[in-house]
Design a protein around this motif. Sequence first.
Motif, PDB file in Angstrom:
ATOM      1  N   ALA A 124       0.821  -1.213   0.000  1.00 42.65           N
ATOM      2  CA  ALA A 124       0.000   0.000   0.000  1.00 42.65           C
ATOM      3  C   ALA A 124       0.855   1.264   0.000  1.00 42.65           C
ATOM      4  O   ALA A 124       0.438   2.306  -0.507  1.00 42.65           O
ATOM      5  CB  ALA A 124      -0.934  -0.003   1.205  1.00 42.65           C
ATOM      6  N   ALA A 125       2.072   1.163   0.565  1.00 38.91           N
ATOM      7  CA  ALA A 125       2.987   2.313   0.601  1.00 38.91           C
ATOM      8  C   ALA A 125       3.836   2.404  -0.659  1.00 38.91           C
ATOM      9  O   ALA A 125       4.694   3.290  -0.774  1.00 38.91           O
ATOM     10  CB  ALA A 125       3.887   2.206   1.830  1.00 38.91           C
ATOM     11  N   GLY A 126       3.618   1.469  -1.608  1.00 40.34           N
ATOM     12  CA  GLY A 126       4.380   1.478  -2.848  1.00 40.34           C
ATOM     13  C   GLY A 126       5.742   0.835  -2.733  1.00 40.34           C
ATOM     14  O   GLY A 126       6.623   1.050  -3.573  1.00 40.34           O
ATOM     15  N   VAL A 127       5.946   0.019  -1.695  1.00 37.43           N
ATOM     16  CA  VAL A 127       7.220  -0.661  -1.489  1.00 37.43           C
ATOM     17  C   VAL A 127       7.168  -2.027  -2.162  1.00 37.43           C
ATOM     18  O   VAL A 127       6.221  -2.791  -1.927  1.00 37.43           O
ATOM     19  CB  VAL A 127       7.510  -0.826   0.023  1.00 37.43           C
ATOM     20  CG1 VAL A 127       8.843  -1.535   0.244  1.00 37.43           C
ATOM     21  CG2 VAL A 127       7.508   0.530   0.717  1.00 37.43           C
ATOM     22  N   PRO A 128       8.155  -2.384  -2.991  1.00 35.27           N
ATOM     23  CA  PRO A 128       8.121  -3.688  -3.658  1.00 35.27           C
ATOM     24  C   PRO A 128       8.262  -4.832  -2.662  1.00 35.27           C
ATOM     25  O   PRO A 128       9.065  -4.762  -1.732  1.00 35.27           O
ATOM     26  CB  PRO A 128       9.325  -3.643  -4.612  1.00 35.27           C
ATOM     27  CG  PRO A 128      10.222  -2.587  -4.053  1.00 35.27           C
ATOM     28  CD  PRO A 128       9.329  -1.584  -3.391  1.00 35.27           C
ATOM     29  N   VAL A 129       7.465  -5.883  -2.835  1.00 40.41           N
ATOM     30  CA  VAL A 129       7.518  -7.049  -1.943  1.00 40.41           C
ATOM     31  C   VAL A 129       7.862  -8.292  -2.745  1.00 40.41           C
ATOM     32  O   VAL A 129       7.624  -8.362  -3.953  1.00 40.41           O
ATOM     33  CB  VAL A 129       6.183  -7.263  -1.197  1.00 40.41           C
ATOM     34  CG1 VAL A 129       5.818  -6.048  -0.370  1.00 40.41           C
ATOM     35  CG2 VAL A 129       5.066  -7.592  -2.169  1.00 40.41           C
ATOM     36  N   VAL A 130       8.433  -9.274  -2.077  1.00 38.83           N
ATOM     37  CA  VAL A 130       8.743 -10.546  -2.726  1.00 38.83           C
ATOM     38  C   VAL A 130       7.431 -11.209  -3.122  1.00 38.83           C
ATOM     39  O   VAL A 130       6.494 -11.263  -2.310  1.00 38.83           O
ATOM     40  CB  VAL A 130       9.517 -11.475  -1.767  1.00 38.83           C
ATOM     41  CG1 VAL A 130       9.906 -12.766  -2.472  1.00 38.83           C
ATOM     42  CG2 VAL A 130      10.758 -10.784  -1.246  1.00 38.83           C
ATOM     43  N   PRO A 246      25.009  -0.442  -5.618  1.00 35.72           N
ATOM     44  CA  PRO A 246      24.930   0.812  -6.362  1.00 35.72           C
ATOM     45  C   PRO A 246      24.223   1.902  -5.555  1.00 35.72           C
ATOM     46  O   PRO A 246      23.239   1.643  -4.860  1.00 35.72           O
ATOM     47  CB  PRO A 246      24.123   0.433  -7.607  1.00 35.72           C
ATOM     48  CG  PRO A 246      24.323  -1.040  -7.761  1.00 35.72           C
ATOM     49  CD  PRO A 246      24.414  -1.576  -6.364  1.00 35.72           C
ATOM     50  N   ALA A 247      24.732   3.114  -5.667  1.00 39.66           N
ATOM     51  CA  ALA A 247      24.152   4.241  -4.920  1.00 39.66           C
ATOM     52  C   ALA A 247      22.678   4.427  -5.266  1.00 39.66           C
ATOM     53  O   ALA A 247      21.864   4.754  -4.388  1.00 39.66           O
ATOM     54  CB  ALA A 247      24.940   5.518  -5.211  1.00 39.66           C
ATOM     55  N   ASP A 251      19.659   4.478  -2.533  1.00 43.72           N
ATOM     56  CA  ASP A 251      18.754   5.617  -2.391  1.00 43.72           C
ATOM     57  C   ASP A 251      17.293   5.189  -2.541  1.00 43.72           C
ATOM     58  O   ASP A 251      16.418   5.675  -1.806  1.00 43.72           O
ATOM     59  CB  ASP A 251      19.095   6.682  -3.436  1.00 43.72           C
ATOM     60  CG  ASP A 251      20.450   7.338  -3.193  1.00 43.72           C
ATOM     61  OD1 ASP A 251      20.990   7.178  -2.077  1.00 43.72           O
ATOM     62  OD2 ASP A 251      20.975   7.982  -4.117  1.00 43.72           O
ATOM     63  N   ARG A 252      17.020   4.284  -3.479  1.00 48.73           N
ATOM     64  CA  ARG A 252      15.648   3.824  -3.685  1.00 48.73           C
ATOM     65  C   ARG A 252      15.151   3.021  -2.488  1.00 48.73           C
ATOM     66  O   ARG A 252      13.995   3.128  -2.075  1.00 48.73           O
ATOM     67  CB  ARG A 252      15.559   2.996  -4.967  1.00 48.73           C
ATOM     68  CG  ARG A 252      15.695   3.824  -6.244  1.00 48.73           C
ATOM     69  CD  ARG A 252      15.799   2.951  -7.480  1.00 48.73           C
ATOM     70  NE  ARG A 252      14.664   2.038  -7.568  1.00 48.73           N
ATOM     71  CZ  ARG A 252      14.759   0.764  -7.931  1.00 48.73           C
ATOM     72  NH1 ARG A 252      15.937   0.247  -8.232  1.00 48.73           N
ATOM     73  NH2 ARG A 252      13.678   0.025  -7.994  1.00 48.73           N
ATOM     74  N   VAL A 258      11.437   4.928   4.181  1.00 51.72           N
ATOM     75  CA  VAL A 258      10.838   6.136   4.736  1.00 51.72           C
ATOM     76  C   VAL A 258       9.366   6.237   4.329  1.00 51.72           C
ATOM     77  O   VAL A 258       8.507   6.643   5.136  1.00 51.72           O
ATOM     78  CB  VAL A 258      11.629   7.383   4.284  1.00 51.72           C
ATOM     79  CG1 VAL A 258      10.886   8.662   4.661  1.00 51.72           C
ATOM     80  CG2 VAL A 258      13.015   7.390   4.925  1.00 51.72           C
ATOM     81  N   ALA A 259       9.048   5.830   3.098  1.00 46.60           N
ATOM     82  CA  ALA A 259       7.655   5.861   2.642  1.00 46.60           C
ATOM     83  C   ALA A 259       6.780   4.946   3.489  1.00 46.60           C
ATOM     84  O   ALA A 259       5.640   5.297   3.836  1.00 46.60           O
ATOM     85  CB  ALA A 259       7.578   5.440   1.169  1.00 46.60           C
ATOM     86  N   LEU A 260       7.309   3.774   3.855  1.00 48.36           N
ATOM     87  CA  LEU A 260       6.557   2.858   4.714  1.00 48.36           C
ATOM     88  C   LEU A 260       6.319   3.485   6.085  1.00 48.36           C
ATOM     89  O   LEU A 260       5.215   3.373   6.647  1.00 48.36           O
ATOM     90  CB  LEU A 260       7.311   1.532   4.846  1.00 48.36           C
ATOM     91  CG  LEU A 260       6.661   0.474   5.743  1.00 48.36           C
ATOM     92  CD1 LEU A 260       5.270   0.103   5.235  1.00 48.36           C
ATOM     93  CD2 LEU A 260       7.548  -0.773   5.834  1.00 48.36           C
ATOM     94  N   CYS A 261       7.341   4.135   6.636  1.00 47.51           N
ATOM     95  CA  CYS A 261       7.192   4.790   7.938  1.00 47.51           C
ATOM     96  C   CYS A 261       6.130   5.889   7.886  1.00 47.51           C
ATOM     97  O   CYS A 261       5.300   6.012   8.788  1.00 47.51           O
ATOM     98  CB  CYS A 261       8.518   5.386   8.382  1.00 47.51           C
ATOM     99  SG  CYS A 261       9.758   4.179   8.848  1.00 47.51           S
TER     100      CYS A 261
END
Length: 452
Positions: A124-130, A246-247, A251-252, A258-261
Amino acid sequence: MRRLLVANRGEIARRVIRSARKLGIETVAIHSEADAGLAHVAEADFALEIGPAPARESYLDMDKVLAAAAQAGADAVHPGYGFLSENAEFAARVAAAGLTWVGPPPETIRAMGDKARARALAQAAGVPVVPGSDVIGAGSDLGAEAARVGFPLLVKAAAGGGGIGMRRVDRPEQLEQVVAATQSMAGKAFGDGSVFLERFVPKARHVEIQVFGFGEAGAIHLYERDCSLQRRFQKVIEESPAPLLPAQTRDRMAAAAVALCRHTGYRGAGTVEFIVDAESFEFFFLEMNTRIQVEHPVTEMVTGLDLVEMQLRFARGDLVTMTQDQVATRGHAIECRLYAEMPEKNFLPSPGPLTRFRPPAETEGLRIDSGYREGDAVTPYYDPMIAKLIVHGRDRADACDRALAALAGFEIEGLRSNRGFLMACLSNPEFRRGDIYTGFIDDQRAALLEPA
């Protein structure tokens, strides 16, 4: 916050006591009968025995811990890690007793402690999940769910954590038996037999982002830790920055954490863990730990921040917010977990007396966190970690060299330890190149055990 009860033992109890003392907060130590002589008991302002050695009769007994807090006149509770630190009921009972809980609210702990629910929140927070299944129930089509996830896969306890309640399945004919066994084990270990399926990434790295949330005021990250060097799904060596990452990927991942928090209104210290494909650097949400981590000193070494002090200040209301530009890193830090165990016997615990226990002297770039002193005994009742050795160097090669030198100077006798194994890991050419992943120890076992 005037008097803090530390609902834990050993090195993390000492760690909390140290930061509380900096803030002028009195501390109360609790201990089992077996731990009466440990350092955290002596260092606290007050100490209370709460029961026999088995954790379920002492450190896991909520009634006894809360009774100790009342008896000692504590007005706050810090749970450390492990034991009751991610128990939503305990957090709720602490608050109901009128005490300050040093951690996120019970509803957050409950949501993130349920792995299936945590996955849904991440999505829901747009975080990729397995890729994975819902919780396997009586009406689930196990074969269809497995086919959708793909083999190899992991059967995971929905209420599990720390590598417990996780089993790999390579072939369809193994699935039903492994699911049943994992459900049984999860029911006994967590009081919840729920399991789900999750894709297994063959060459995976375990990279986590340290976060700190301020509720409606937002959240920040304190960069990453690489925890890929593991045995039996449990960490052995952790470091920051993550080598060869990779930087752009870093960063992603930090932005996703932070988006999940922000999506959950997270409050306090936490860690968002990711699985990273070591070949493609694609990353997936694994879980969120709503507490301080064992490996938090790695972050403290590279940022110069005191995470436990931040927890305490936030809980008492004088750390309202921080901005991302207030966090910077320097150099490289490595933490080695020194265990009482036998690497050559599949890391079997090896409790016993510390007849000689003389860590190297701490310096600005070397820190030793331990719950033990010379003459103490590592008992079979708790995790066999003896100490954490944390070093800081100008770069990764320098940090590795400093860790090797510190381990070489660590005098320990009376029991078996993994000191030699840690030195073999730090000296391994593949490790030195930064080519690490969660299966590294299994793949390099012969090369690591021979010099150890």
